[in-house]
Design an enzyme around this catalytic site. Sequence first.
Site, PDB file in Angstrom:
ATOM      1  N   ARG A  43     -36.370  14.151   2.513  1.00 36.45           N
ATOM      2  CA  ARG A  43     -35.603  13.660   3.827  1.00 36.45           C
ATOM      3  C   ARG A  43     -34.579  12.449   3.604  1.00 36.45           C
ATOM      4  NH1 ARG A  43     -38.794  16.152   8.741  1.00 36.45           N
ATOM      5  NH2 ARG A  43     -39.164  18.252   7.620  1.00 36.45           N
ATOM      6  N   ARG A  47     -30.351  12.345   8.092  1.00 38.16           N
ATOM      7  CA  ARG A  47     -31.186  11.949   8.539  1.00 38.16           C
ATOM      8  C   ARG A  47     -30.915  10.601   9.158  1.00 38.16           C
ATOM      9  NH1 ARG A  47     -35.391  15.355  10.897  1.00 38.16           N
ATOM     10  NH2 ARG A  47     -36.666  14.272  10.342  1.00 38.16           N
ATOM     11  N   ARG A  56     -21.809  14.444   9.426  1.00 39.91           N
ATOM     12  CA  ARG A  56     -22.346  15.796   9.954  1.00 39.91           C
ATOM     13  C   ARG A  56     -21.573  16.423  11.283  1.00 39.91           C
ATOM     14  NH1 ARG A  56     -26.709  18.439   9.650  1.00 39.91           N
ATOM     15  NH2 ARG A  56     -25.403  19.300  10.917  1.00 39.91           N
ATOM     16  N   ASP A  92     -31.159  23.170   2.362  1.00 37.94           N
ATOM     17  CA  ASP A  92     -32.209  23.491   3.109  1.00 37.94           C
ATOM     18  C   ASP A  92     -33.139  25.045   2.777  1.00 37.94           C
ATOM     19  OD1 ASP A  92     -33.234  23.302   6.522  1.00 37.94           O
ATOM     20  OD2 ASP A  92     -33.306  25.453   5.726  1.00 37.94           O
ATOM     21  N   TYR A 167     -41.519  31.498   8.380  1.00 37.43           N
ATOM     22  CA  TYR A 167     -40.481  31.145   9.503  1.00 37.43           C
ATOM     23  C   TYR A 167     -39.734  33.055   9.665  1.00 37.43           C
ATOM     24  CZ  TYR A 167     -38.928  26.673   9.606  1.00 37.43           C
ATOM     25  OH  TYR A 167     -39.274  24.776   9.305  1.00 37.43           O
TER      26      TYR A 167
END
Length: 365
Positions: A43, A47, A56, A92, A167
Amino acid sequence: MTTDTTGTVARDGDSRPGGPADSPFIRACRRRPVPHTPVWFMRQAGRSLPEYREIRASVPMLESCRRPELVTEITLQPVRRHGVDAAILFSDIVVPVAAAGIDLDIVPGTGPVVAEPIRTAADVERIRRITRDDVSYVDEAVRQLVVELGDTPLIGFAGAPFTLASYLVEGGPSRTHAKTKALMYGDPELWHALCARLAEVTLAFLRVQIEAGVSAVQLFDSWAGALSEADYRRFVLPHSTTVLSGLVNSGVPRIHFGVGTGELLGAMGEAGADVVGVDWRTPLDVATGRIGADKAVQGNLDPCVLLAPWPVVEAEVRRILEQGRAAPGHVFNLGHGVLPETDPEVLTRVVALVHELSSRRADQG
């Protein structure tokens, strides 16, 4: 001839010296001598970086993963700032699943949320096989990055079948994975059909990245630590093996990582990776004993240590470097991802410290 995308062989077949294949990161993955212990951070692409948050601010996560110019810029940011030994593609793990036709979104503060969770064989059939055209934006971003990075290797990645399945079955993140386990235990045939389809999607996604030029790949099985070793071997290992063994002739090192997997390290090592990532709970010398001497290790500073005073950070870095000497190859990393509240300057200092201490050791023989 087989195309080697790590830099040892150019695409036109001519050998060239140096390049990503001769970088400390790839050499460590291959268990070869290194001038210093290589370091990168999970990451790291975003982040904690203010420049990432700025870029972002008005772009949703999935959209940012589908815009090659943004992927390129965000991937490069930690390389410029920290001087890490490898970049990791900004993306992702649910990107290929979305490309395969699953209606989902990455909700800020929550994570991936699936509109219609998987419950039946018909639901599994909704997950279609993907091609390069389905993820052309990833192909384009990787090709741009390979040019921009030069001798710095680029790591591609994907989610492992179990974590993706969790998920899709839960409908989003879960602390207990109760619905996932209920399906796994209650309908093994459906479970294996789901994971087999996800293994196909994952393998195709990684192959796109490799063909575009990544120098290594990492398979994230973030939630595998929720399982016993027996359940891991029965319900997960065959499908992770499908992915990793499917890349055996790709010419790039394969890294396998999960969280809370101390008791699974031996089994995870059997799945076919060249490097096994270790979270902060298991010392690297102990992990090496479980994984075996034929694989490099990656890790494993606790991300929370980075929030402590610098003397604490330094002491932990020294400890991990010392324990990493038990392995035939060591890539310094965190035991999981960078926390958003981490001071970027601390990450930069950790990189410099790892390089300094390991270079000194290498000079001393």
